[in-house]
Design a protein around this motif. Structure first.
Motif, PDB file in Angstrom:
ATOM      1  N   LEU A 174      80.495  44.813 -55.580  1.00 22.23           N
ATOM      2  CA  LEU A 174      80.038  46.245 -56.252  1.00 22.23           C
ATOM      3  C   LEU A 174      81.157  47.427 -55.136  1.00 22.23           C
ATOM      4  CD1 LEU A 174      76.934  44.180 -55.723  1.00 22.23           C
ATOM      5  CD2 LEU A 174      76.434  46.839 -56.270  1.00 22.23           C
ATOM      6  N   GLU A 225      69.633  48.736 -50.055  1.00 23.01           N
ATOM      7  CA  GLU A 225      70.289  48.761 -50.101  1.00 23.01           C
ATOM      8  C   GLU A 225      69.400  48.791 -51.688  1.00 23.01           C
ATOM      9  OE1 GLU A 225      70.494  44.467 -52.888  1.00 23.01           O
ATOM     10  OE2 GLU A 225      70.093  44.021 -51.549  1.00 23.01           O
ATOM     11  N   ARG A 226      68.214  49.523 -51.513  1.00 21.03           N
ATOM     12  CA  ARG A 226      67.207  49.501 -52.980  1.00 21.03           C
ATOM     13  C   ARG A 226      68.503  51.554 -53.710  1.00 21.03           C
ATOM     14  NH1 ARG A 226      62.886  47.171 -51.326  1.00 21.03           N
ATOM     15  NH2 ARG A 226      62.450  49.392 -50.253  1.00 21.03           N
ATOM     16  N   MET A 236      76.571  43.214 -50.211  1.00 19.78           N
ATOM     17  CA  MET A 236      77.011  44.016 -51.728  1.00 19.78           C
ATOM     18  C   MET A 236      78.865  44.568 -51.685  1.00 19.78           C
ATOM     19  SD  MET A 236      73.418  46.330 -51.011  1.00 19.78           S
ATOM     20  CE  MET A 236      73.977  47.288 -52.387  1.00 19.78           C
ATOM     21  N   GLU A 237      79.187  43.891 -50.955  1.00 22.30           N
ATOM     22  CA  GLU A 237      80.939  44.843 -51.133  1.00 22.30           C
ATOM     23  C   GLU A 237      81.568  43.238 -51.933  1.00 22.30           C
ATOM     24  OE1 GLU A 237      83.519  47.360 -48.910  1.00 22.30           O
ATOM     25  OE2 GLU A 237      81.634  47.310 -47.495  1.00 22.30           O
ATOM     26  N   VAL A 292      71.623  52.017 -51.885  1.00 24.87           N
ATOM     27  CA  VAL A 292      72.652  52.917 -52.483  1.00 24.87           C
ATOM     28  C   VAL A 292      72.750  51.734 -53.712  1.00 24.87           C
ATOM     29  CG1 VAL A 292      75.247  51.028 -52.178  1.00 24.87           C
ATOM     30  CG2 VAL A 292      74.157  52.121 -49.758  1.00 24.87           C
ATOM     31  N   ARG A 293      72.038  51.222 -54.386  1.00 24.99           N
ATOM     32  CA  ARG A 293      72.376  50.381 -55.678  1.00 24.99           C
ATOM     33  C   ARG A 293      71.572  51.432 -56.802  1.00 24.99           C
ATOM     34  NH1 ARG A 293      72.583  45.165 -57.541  1.00 24.99           N
ATOM     35  NH2 ARG A 293      72.617  43.514 -55.333  1.00 24.99           N
ATOM     36  N   ASP A 294      70.984  52.454 -56.467  1.00 21.95           N
ATOM     37  CA  ASP A 294      70.387  53.920 -57.462  1.00 21.95           C
ATOM     38  C   ASP A 294      71.287  54.813 -57.152  1.00 21.95           C
ATOM     39  OD1 ASP A 294      67.846  52.226 -57.798  1.00 21.95           O
ATOM     40  OD2 ASP A 294      66.843  53.285 -56.300  1.00 21.95           O
ATOM     41  N   HIS A 295      72.415  55.095 -56.355  1.00 22.81           N
ATOM     42  CA  HIS A 295      73.470  55.983 -56.460  1.00 22.81           C
ATOM     43  C   HIS A 295      74.590  55.142 -56.948  1.00 22.81           C
ATOM     44  CE1 HIS A 295      70.767  58.240 -53.902  1.00 22.81           C
ATOM     45  NE2 HIS A 295      71.275  59.365 -54.236  1.00 22.81           N
ATOM     46  N   LEU A 296      74.318  54.034 -57.304  1.00 28.11           N
ATOM     47  CA  LEU A 296      76.189  53.382 -58.131  1.00 28.11           C
ATOM     48  C   LEU A 296      76.193  53.695 -59.732  1.00 28.11           C
ATOM     49  CD1 LEU A 296      76.139  49.989 -56.204  1.00 28.11           C
ATOM     50  CD2 LEU A 296      77.955  52.108 -55.767  1.00 28.11           C
TER      51      LEU A 296
END
Length: 125
Positions: A30, A118-119, A25-26, A121-125
Motif C-alpha cells: 500500500l 486500518e479503515r 499493510m505496508e 488509513v484505507r479511506d485516506h489512501l
C-alpha cells in the motif's frame, strides 16, 4: 464484596497493535509508510531536557502516516478511559489549522483499535 473491573491493557499495547497492522499493510505494497512516537515515555530530568532540545514536541500524535503525494495523517490513540490532554488538543488544533489531518481513535481492545486505524488509513489512501 463489590467486584471492580479495571482496564488492565497498557496503552503501549494499543500502539503496538496499530503499528504492526500498518507495517503489515505496508508490506502488502500500500502506498504509505508510518512512524510511531513515544512522547509519553517516562524520562528522568536529563532525558526530558535532551528530548526537548532535540525536537520532541509535547502533544504530538502517537502515529504518523506518510502517504503518496506528500500527505500526512496523524493519529492519536486512546484507551477506553483515556482522553486528550490540553497540550494534545492545542497541538492537534495547530496541525489542523496548518492543513494536516489529525484523528483520535478510541477502542476497547488493541485489535479493535488496529481495525479502526486500518479503515481510516484505507479511506485516506
Amino acid at each position: 464484596m463489590e467486584t471492580r473491573v479495571v482496564d488492565t491493557i497498557p496503552e503501549w499495547r494499543y500502539q503496538a497493535a496499530v503499528i504492526a497492522r500498518l507495517h503489515d499493510m505496508e508490506d502488502r505494497s500500500l502506498p504509505f509508510t508510518c512512524a510511531g512516537d513515544m512522547n509519553r515515555a517516562k524520562r528522568n530530568k536529563r532525558e526530558r531536557m535532551e528530548a526537548k532540545v532535540t525536537g520532541m514536541t509535547a502533544g504530538e500524535a502517537d502515529v504518523r502516516v506518510y502517504m503518496f503525494g506528500g500527505r500526512l495523517l496523524s493519529i492519536e490513540l486512546k484507551t477506553p478511559k483515556g482522553s486528550r490532554s490540553k497540550v494534545q488538543k492545542d497541538r492537534h488544533a495547530k496541525l489542523t489549522h496548518l492543513g494536516f489531518k489529525v484523528v483520535t481513535v478510541k477502542a476497547p481492545t488493541p485489535e479493535e483499535m488496529a481495525d479502526m486505524v486500518e479503515r481510516i488509513v484505507r479511506d485516506h489512501l
